[in-house]
Enzyme design. Structure first.
Site, mmCIF file in Angstrom:
data_model
loop_
_atom_site.group_PDB
_atom_site.id
_atom_site.type_symbol
_atom_site.label_atom_id
_atom_site.label_comp_id
_atom_site.label_asym_id
_atom_site.label_seq_id
_atom_site.Cartn_x
_atom_site.Cartn_y
_atom_site.Cartn_z
ATOM 1 N N LEU D 75 -14.828 -34.800 -14.360
ATOM 2 C CA LEU D 75 -14.423 -35.327 -13.057
ATOM 3 C C LEU D 75 -13.117 -34.733 -12.553
ATOM 4 O O LEU D 75 -12.546 -35.211 -11.571
ATOM 5 C CB LEU D 75 -14.357 -36.853 -13.121
ATOM 6 C CG LEU D 75 -15.677 -37.488 -13.620
ATOM 7 C CD1 LEU D 75 -15.533 -38.985 -13.721
ATOM 8 C CD2 LEU D 75 -16.844 -37.125 -12.726
ATOM 9 N N HIS D 77 -10.766 -32.164 -10.604
ATOM 10 C CA HIS D 77 -10.899 -31.328 -9.419
ATOM 11 C C HIS D 77 -10.572 -29.879 -9.759
ATOM 12 O O HIS D 77 -9.615 -29.621 -10.484
ATOM 13 C CB HIS D 77 -9.935 -31.803 -8.327
ATOM 14 C CG HIS D 77 -10.225 -33.180 -7.833
ATOM 15 N ND1 HIS D 77 -9.887 -34.305 -8.548
ATOM 16 C CD2 HIS D 77 -10.840 -33.622 -6.711
ATOM 17 C CE1 HIS D 77 -10.276 -35.384 -7.876
ATOM 18 N NE2 HIS D 77 -10.856 -34.995 -6.759
ATOM 19 N N ASP D 126 -8.540 -22.063 -35.726
ATOM 20 C CA ASP D 126 -9.554 -21.028 -35.984
ATOM 21 C C ASP D 126 -8.942 -19.841 -36.717
ATOM 22 O O ASP D 126 -9.582 -19.235 -37.573
ATOM 23 C CB ASP D 126 -10.168 -20.590 -34.650
ATOM 24 C CG ASP D 126 -11.283 -19.570 -34.829
ATOM 25 O OD1 ASP D 126 -12.184 -19.815 -35.666
ATOM 26 O OD2 ASP D 126 -11.281 -18.533 -34.149
#
Lengths: 158, 158, 158, 158, 158, 158
Positions: D75, D77, D126
């Site tokens: 949600l 923008h 990672d």
């Protein structure tokens, strides 16, 4: 027959069906270079941290670019990549870029290698464009291709 | 001062703060070419549909590539693009590519124009690689830049 | 030897070649939590629809985030994912998140599981940030890893 | 009224209409840390190139992650970002991450700052997971928010 | 049991575990149509270049859309695609679109075929919306599915 | 003049230059429906959690799809979105979908609204395809457009 595998007999573009192709180890090597001003080369050669980061950013961009190949090249198959290596070497005229991409899938990875070189070159230009707005990407090309039906292809001497 | 705007004083990469820059109309033009074999040029020149699609696919790839610039170039700002035009012209040695990108934002769009040219070139190679595995992308460079603090820049004659 | 598999002997980053690794079933479980104010917890616990949607949005974001892992983590291999499950449980201190990711490929999926947890946590914070701007993501970690050369790894008791 | 701005009165998720919000300069700072084993910290602290690259890769991942925020958070923008800075500092317990994001748009950028920290943390894990499979991301949170209707928010002392 | 495979017994969404499914050749065909005004049809039927490009852009968009399916459909598995073909035919009422997608993986590709048709239809509308703002996408549906546990499915006559 | 704004006089596709267009509030409403079997409708209507999640997943997919419009539609401008709302209503024949998108930018947002409806429809089909492989997307169309040079457009009665 037009010889263009990506268009059908009516000329329409398609992602060609590779179902019948063998899965097998494939490697592609590509190279290219970014021509830079002496000032930009001097900055990249200076022994301090920015150099590391400028080349490092381009290297990462090239590796990530290889992964985005099917997003960028309309008719490229989305495939697994098993290894991507991008090397940047500062030379007198600018920066030489070499990329090696490996897979074990149904299509070759020369587009992935070319994309890795191109995106690394673009990212490098972005890093130095404030000092050299006239940088040029040149000589982006496949050097060698191993695996697949066409076997081992090496760029012929010119 | 290293002159590299994308690294701070300690050499760390950053997306430079452009808040203080003016919003204004900016244009960038870039060009490049794909060198192809006579056979590949002949296919592209043949007057049938495949030609249209081969160049058309590259054109679309270039336009979409311009929009992916901030995804590909690590330190590029995501900005609005107001217009993107990619032209491909078949010549004796291969295909010439020209891109024009416009915006009204806080950063220049030369990286978007260079990316449009590079991605169009990659997509074109993908279309013809079955007939010409030795294609080369060359001369990818900014030709002209209008707008922004640095004003009007035109590539100097060589 | 630095022990960092993602950099070569010269220290340059690369996407490590996994061609020689076995394809096999692999699973990774990760967990984490979002610490929230009592007010935010009460809203999430209230028995009406918003609760469902707030947790549901975070769950979907986590699943989709797992798929975006190779886009986000520069040296992660793009691999097939066979299953992704994200669970969110409202507790007194906030929300506990657990993710399980499965594949049958050449690399482990712990980065995918950690990314699923992190993106679910970010999406949850986005849902509640108007009532709790001080939310904290904490304890994001691999819990268990099954498959691959390293076999079965379980987080040691602390 | 549930207080959750991203769900309407019936509880359905929506991207809230910000048309009426002022365009203005906004800044958000977020921080977090990755807890690592002494062995992993020692490798990151060793004075050779890998250190640079490990932190450099995470920094780039964080900056690029900030740009992907609207892709990841359902949600959020899509907005322009004017500047992104990600700092990583090796400490005894691991690595501290701080991100600052700036814009001049209609919404705050705290989600972008939190995403930058989270993705940098994931990329760092990672890089070191082969030597430390038990790394933990902790304390990811907004530190300060400037601009917008709510004005200047600073995390309260605990 | 709700019969919805993408939600677990508690109703929570998940990407269902397909590890146990067979890898095998799978094909899906989908179709749809865009209803257009006579004026728009006339333009598409006119024998000059724009026609080629309008349909060509939609065809490319459809092929690329098929590749983006797992990015768009939250619970779709990311899978390899072995072939994608999108055909557009101008008829009196508008444009008929057909897509065929092939893979050899653990899940069917009907969502990829439906996405190819839908994105091609959207791209076509974008091309003609200046002359026909009232275009309608209709009848987007799977026609045939081959492979997988459910075997050969053909849409029943209505 | 072909009337197709996205192709130039030679028929080549381009992203049309909107620099001269006014920035202003613009809204677009689109709708569509997914035709489903009575069995699928009954499952969606059942008062338990799965219903919520099936519709909720489609709603989120539609909102996120609106944000991906410029990635999917080749010649769409990347623009800021100020609000996106997607409503799904279960009816006897299936599910009705309505989307409203708002911006204050130089282009209309009808493509974003149509994309939101289409992606929500695709995601819904993905949720129910195990019980209804014959679902059909129909009637995807713009209902109303406010703002911009063309002013207020409402779909004419049929």
């Amino acid at each position: 027959m037009s010889g263009l595998t990506h268009v059908d007999e009516s000329g329409a573009a398609r992602m060609v069906d590779v179902s019948a192709k063998d899965v097998g180890a494939r490697t592609a090597r590509a190279s290219g270079r970014v021509l830079l001003s002496p000032e930009a080369v001097a900055i990249l050669r200076a022994g301090d941290v920015p150099k590391g980061d400028a080349l490092g950013v381009a290297r990462i961009a090239g590796i990530m670019g290889a992964k985005r190949t099917p997003d960028l090249i309309p008719l490229c198959h989305p495939i697994a990549l098993h290894g991507v290596k991008v090397d940047l070497t500062v030379v007198d005229e600018g920066v030489e870029i070499a990329a090696t991409v490996k897979t074990a899938d149904r299509t070759g990875v020369e587009m992935e290698a070319l994309t890795a070189v191109s995106v690394a070159a673009l990212a490098l230009i972005d890093m130095v464009k404030a000092v050299d707005p006239a940088a040029v990407i040149t000589g982006v090309r496949v050097e060698e291709k191993v695996g697949g039906k066409t076997g081992h292809w090496t760029r012929p001497h010119e």
